[in-house]
Motif scaffolding. Structure first.
Motif, PDB file in Angstrom:
ATOM      1  N   GLU A  78      39.218 -41.418  68.719  1.00  0.00           N
ATOM      2  CA  GLU A  78      37.871 -41.620  69.260  1.00  0.00           C
ATOM      3  C   GLU A  78      37.771 -41.141  70.710  1.00  0.00           C
ATOM      4  O   GLU A  78      36.781 -40.497  71.095  1.00  0.00           O
ATOM      5  CB  GLU A  78      37.499 -43.100  69.159  1.00  0.00           C
ATOM      6  CG  GLU A  78      37.303 -43.578  67.722  1.00  0.00           C
ATOM      7  CD  GLU A  78      37.154 -45.081  67.608  1.00  0.00           C
ATOM      8  OE1 GLU A  78      37.258 -45.771  68.659  1.00  0.00           O
ATOM      9  OE2 GLU A  78      36.957 -45.576  66.475  1.00  0.00           O
ATOM     10  N   LYS A  79      38.795 -41.422  71.509  1.00  0.00           N
ATOM     11  CA  LYS A  79      38.762 -41.016  72.917  1.00  0.00           C
ATOM     12  C   LYS A  79      38.818 -39.501  73.072  1.00  0.00           C
ATOM     13  O   LYS A  79      38.139 -38.931  73.929  1.00  0.00           O
ATOM     14  CB  LYS A  79      39.914 -41.678  73.673  1.00  0.00           C
ATOM     15  CG  LYS A  79      39.720 -43.170  73.871  1.00  0.00           C
ATOM     16  CD  LYS A  79      40.936 -43.845  74.478  1.00  0.00           C
ATOM     17  CE  LYS A  79      40.712 -45.345  74.630  1.00  0.00           C
ATOM     18  NZ  LYS A  79      41.896 -46.049  75.177  1.00  0.00           N
ATOM     19  N   GLN A  80      39.595 -38.845  72.226  1.00  0.00           N
ATOM     20  CA  GLN A  80      39.641 -37.381  72.316  1.00  0.00           C
ATOM     21  C   GLN A  80      38.336 -36.765  71.818  1.00  0.00           C
ATOM     22  O   GLN A  80      37.880 -35.758  72.361  1.00  0.00           O
ATOM     23  CB  GLN A  80      40.848 -36.852  71.539  1.00  0.00           C
ATOM     24  CG  GLN A  80      42.170 -37.277  72.165  1.00  0.00           C
ATOM     25  CD  GLN A  80      43.346 -36.427  71.730  1.00  0.00           C
ATOM     26  OE1 GLN A  80      43.754 -35.519  72.443  1.00  0.00           O
ATOM     27  NE2 GLN A  80      43.901 -36.735  70.566  1.00  0.00           N
ATOM     28  N   ALA A  81      37.735 -37.364  70.811  1.00  0.00           N
ATOM     29  CA  ALA A  81      36.445 -36.864  70.331  1.00  0.00           C
ATOM     30  C   ALA A  81      35.364 -37.026  71.400  1.00  0.00           C
ATOM     31  O   ALA A  81      34.542 -36.121  71.618  1.00  0.00           O
ATOM     32  CB  ALA A  81      36.040 -37.599  69.057  1.00  0.00           C
ATOM     33  N   LEU A  82      35.366 -38.163  72.096  1.00  0.00           N
ATOM     34  CA  LEU A  82      34.384 -38.399  73.147  1.00  0.00           C
ATOM     35  C   LEU A  82      34.581 -37.470  74.344  1.00  0.00           C
ATOM     36  O   LEU A  82      33.616 -37.123  75.037  1.00  0.00           O
ATOM     37  CB  LEU A  82      34.450 -39.858  73.609  1.00  0.00           C
ATOM     38  CG  LEU A  82      33.872 -40.902  72.653  1.00  0.00           C
ATOM     39  CD1 LEU A  82      34.180 -42.307  73.144  1.00  0.00           C
ATOM     40  CD2 LEU A  82      32.359 -40.710  72.502  1.00  0.00           C
ATOM     41  N   ALA A  83      35.824 -37.051  74.590  1.00  0.00           N
ATOM     42  CA  ALA A  83      36.107 -36.162  75.719  1.00  0.00           C
ATOM     43  C   ALA A  83      35.711 -34.725  75.440  1.00  0.00           C
ATOM     44  O   ALA A  83      35.649 -33.908  76.361  1.00  0.00           O
ATOM     45  CB  ALA A  83      37.592 -36.219  76.060  1.00  0.00           C
ATOM     46  N   THR A  84      35.427 -34.417  74.176  1.00  0.00           N
ATOM     47  CA  THR A  84      35.114 -33.045  73.780  1.00  0.00           C
ATOM     48  C   THR A  84      33.646 -32.719  74.011  1.00  0.00           C
ATOM     49  O   THR A  84      32.760 -33.467  73.591  1.00  0.00           O
ATOM     50  CB  THR A  84      35.462 -32.831  72.296  1.00  0.00           C
ATOM     51  OG1 THR A  84      36.872 -32.982  72.120  1.00  0.00           O
ATOM     52  CG2 THR A  84      35.023 -31.457  71.823  1.00  0.00           C
ATOM     53  N   THR A  85      33.416 -31.604  74.701  1.00  0.00           N
ATOM     54  CA  THR A  85      32.071 -31.061  74.888  1.00  0.00           C
ATOM     55  C   THR A  85      32.117 -29.585  74.546  1.00  0.00           C
ATOM     56  O   THR A  85      32.774 -28.800  75.239  1.00  0.00           O
ATOM     57  CB  THR A  85      31.587 -31.234  76.344  1.00  0.00           C
ATOM     58  OG1 THR A  85      31.621 -32.613  76.701  1.00  0.00           O
ATOM     59  CG2 THR A  85      30.170 -30.697  76.499  1.00  0.00           C
ATOM     60  N   GLU A  86      31.492 -29.212  73.457  1.00  0.00           N
ATOM     61  CA  GLU A  86      31.511 -27.816  73.028  1.00  0.00           C
ATOM     62  C   GLU A  86      31.017 -26.924  74.165  1.00  0.00           C
ATOM     63  O   GLU A  86      30.007 -27.215  74.814  1.00  0.00           O
ATOM     64  CB  GLU A  86      30.614 -27.624  71.806  1.00  0.00           C
ATOM     65  CG  GLU A  86      31.066 -28.396  70.572  1.00  0.00           C
ATOM     66  CD  GLU A  86      32.151 -27.686  69.777  1.00  0.00           C
ATOM     67  OE1 GLU A  86      31.957 -26.519  69.432  1.00  0.00           O
ATOM     68  OE2 GLU A  86      33.196 -28.314  69.519  1.00  0.00           O
ATOM     69  N   GLY A  87      31.773 -25.866  74.434  1.00  0.00           N
ATOM     70  CA  GLY A  87      31.420 -24.952  75.512  1.00  0.00           C
ATOM     71  C   GLY A  87      32.024 -25.321  76.849  1.00  0.00           C
ATOM     72  O   GLY A  87      31.961 -24.542  77.802  1.00  0.00           O
ATOM     73  N   ALA A  88      32.655 -26.512  76.935  1.00  0.00           N
ATOM     74  CA  ALA A  88      33.232 -26.950  78.203  1.00  0.00           C
ATOM     75  C   ALA A  88      34.680 -27.398  78.073  1.00  0.00           C
ATOM     76  O   ALA A  88      35.533 -27.019  78.878  1.00  0.00           O
ATOM     77  CB  ALA A  88      32.393 -28.092  78.801  1.00  0.00           C
ATOM     78  N   PHE A  89      34.993 -28.204  77.048  1.00  0.00           N
ATOM     79  CA  PHE A  89      36.348 -28.741  76.899  1.00  0.00           C
ATOM     80  C   PHE A  89      36.523 -29.250  75.475  1.00  0.00           C
ATOM     81  O   PHE A  89      35.646 -29.928  74.936  1.00  0.00           O
ATOM     82  CB  PHE A  89      36.580 -29.886  77.890  1.00  0.00           C
ATOM     83  CG  PHE A  89      37.953 -30.504  77.792  1.00  0.00           C
ATOM     84  CD1 PHE A  89      39.056 -29.888  78.365  1.00  0.00           C
ATOM     85  CD2 PHE A  89      38.133 -31.704  77.113  1.00  0.00           C
ATOM     86  CE1 PHE A  89      40.313 -30.459  78.266  1.00  0.00           C
ATOM     87  CE2 PHE A  89      39.386 -32.285  77.019  1.00  0.00           C
ATOM     88  CZ  PHE A  89      40.485 -31.655  77.596  1.00  0.00           C
ATOM     89  N   ILE A  90      37.678 -28.920  74.881  1.00  0.00           N
ATOM     90  CA  ILE A  90      37.966 -29.338  73.513  1.00  0.00           C
ATOM     91  C   ILE A  90      39.279 -30.108  73.496  1.00  0.00           C
ATOM     92  O   ILE A  90      40.287 -29.647  74.041  1.00  0.00           O
ATOM     93  CB  ILE A  90      38.092 -28.134  72.548  1.00  0.00           C
ATOM     94  CG1 ILE A  90      36.924 -27.162  72.706  1.00  0.00           C
ATOM     95  CG2 ILE A  90      38.229 -28.619  71.112  1.00  0.00           C
ATOM     96  CD1 ILE A  90      35.583 -27.727  72.329  1.00  0.00           C
ATOM     97  N   ALA A  91      39.289 -31.285  72.855  1.00  0.00           N
ATOM     98  CA  ALA A  91      40.510 -32.067  72.659  1.00  0.00           C
ATOM     99  C   ALA A  91      40.829 -32.109  71.170  1.00  0.00           C
ATOM    100  O   ALA A  91      39.990 -32.544  70.365  1.00  0.00           O
ATOM    101  CB  ALA A  91      40.340 -33.481  73.209  1.00  0.00           C
TER     102      ALA A  91
END
Length: 266
Positions: A78-91
Motif C-alpha cells: 500500500e505504501k509503495q502504491a501511494l508513493a507512485t505518481t505516473e509521470g513522476a515516480f514509480i515504486a
C-alpha cells in the motif's frame, strides 16, 4: 523508437524485514533522486542451513525477518502504491528469495500487487511467477555457485531478463573487474560472473542496485540502474525491463545509450 532515460534502484532494504529505517524514509529518499525504486523485503530461504549448533543465530535472524515482512506485507504494498505518481515516480513491489544452490533472486511485479510465493527450487519459483507476469532478478551473482552466487545451469532468460552485477557486495562483471566481492559469503568466482554467462550464450541485461539495508535507495556509489523507456509510467518501465533496455552504473547518472542499426540496448 524515441526513448527517454530513467534512473532507479530496484534493490534496497529497511526494517520491513531486517535492516534499519522505515519504508516511508526509503520512499522519501528515493523520490529525491530516482525515477523509480523498489523497497525489497527478505521473504524466503528454502535451502537455509539447518545445523543450529553452527548456524543457529543465522537461522533465527532470517526467520524473524521473514515473519516481520509477512506481517507487514500488505502495508508495504500500500505504501509503495501511494508513493507512485505516473509521470513522476514509480515504486515496484518486490521480495527476496534466497538460495544457496541457485543464488538469491528478487521477485518483481509490473503492477502494485504482488503475492508472496515461496518455492522449494528456482524452477518451481519461475513456474509460479511465469503465470503472474513477474520476473526474478539474480543479484550478487559473482559469489561461488552453491554459496549464494548464480547457478548458470539453472538460469532462465525468460523470467530473468537482466541480472544485478554491482552493489554494496561488489562487482560481478568479471573476475578482473574492480570492486571485488567483500561479504563473508566468499570471494568472487569467474564461473558465476556475467562474462561467464555470456560465454555460455545467454542473453541478459546488466544492472546495479545498492542492496542497502538502511533505507537509502540509490545511495551514491553503491549501484543503480538505467532504463530506456517511452515514458515514466509503470507500464512503460516494465516493458523496458522485459526488453532488457537497461544498464548498470556505480554512482553518477551517465547517459551511455548505444544503438546498432537503430536498435537500442537490449
Amino acid at each position: 523508437m524515441s526513448l527517454n532515460l530513467y534512473w532507479g534502484d530496484l534493490h534496497s532494504h529497511c526494517s520491513i524485514s531486517y535492516g534499519h529505517g522505515t519504508v516511508e524514509q526509503s520512499l522519501a529518499r528515493a523520490r529525491q533522486q530516482l525515477d523509480f525504486c523498489s523497497v525489497t523485503g527478505h521473504a524466503f530461504w528454502p535451502d537455509m542451513p539447518t545445523d543450529r549448533e553452527q548456524y543457529g543465530e543465522i537461522i533465527d535472524y532470517h526467520h524473524e525477518g521473514f515473519a516481520t515482512l509477512a506481517r507487514n506485507w500488505q502495508s508495504l504494498l500500500e505504501k509503495q502504491a501511494l508513493a507512485t505518481t505516473e509521470g513522476a515516480f514509480i515504486a515496484f513491489p518486490s521480495y527476496e528469495w534466497h538460495s544457496l544452490q541457485h543464488g538469491d533472486h528478487n521477485v518483481y511485479a509490473g503492477t502494485s500487487a504482488l503475492p508472496l510465493m515461496d518455492a522449494p527450487s528456482v524452477a518451481e519459483l519461475r513456474s509460479a511467477i511465469s503465470k503472474q507476469n513477474q520476473i526474478a532478478i539474480p543479484h550478487h551473482i559473482g559469489y561461488r555457485s552453491g554459496y549464494r552466487g548464480i547457478n548458470w545451469d539453472t538460469y532462465s532468460e525468460n523470467q530473468s531478463p537482466f541480472v544485478e552485477i554491482f552493489s554494496l557486495h561488489g562487482c560481478s562483471l568479471s573476475d578482473e573487474a574492480p570492486y571485488p566481492m567483500l561479504h563473508d559469503m566468499g570471494p568472487r568466482d569467474f564461473g558465476s560472473t556475467a562474462e561467464a554467462g555470456w560465454e555460455r550464450g545467454f542473453q541478459f541485461g546488466i544492472v546495479g542496485g545498492t542492496d542497502h539495508h538502511a533505507a537509502y535507495p540509490g545511495s551514491h556509489g553503491d549501484g543503480r540502474m538505467a532504463v530506456l523507456a517511452k515514458d515514466l509510467t509503470r507500464e512503460a518501465i516494465w516493458e523496458a525491463f522485459q526488453a532488457r533496455r537497461v544498464y548498470a552504473a556505480t554512482g553518477d547518472n551517465i547517459d551511455a545509450r548505444l544503438e546498432v542499426n537503430d536498435a537500442p540496448i537490449g
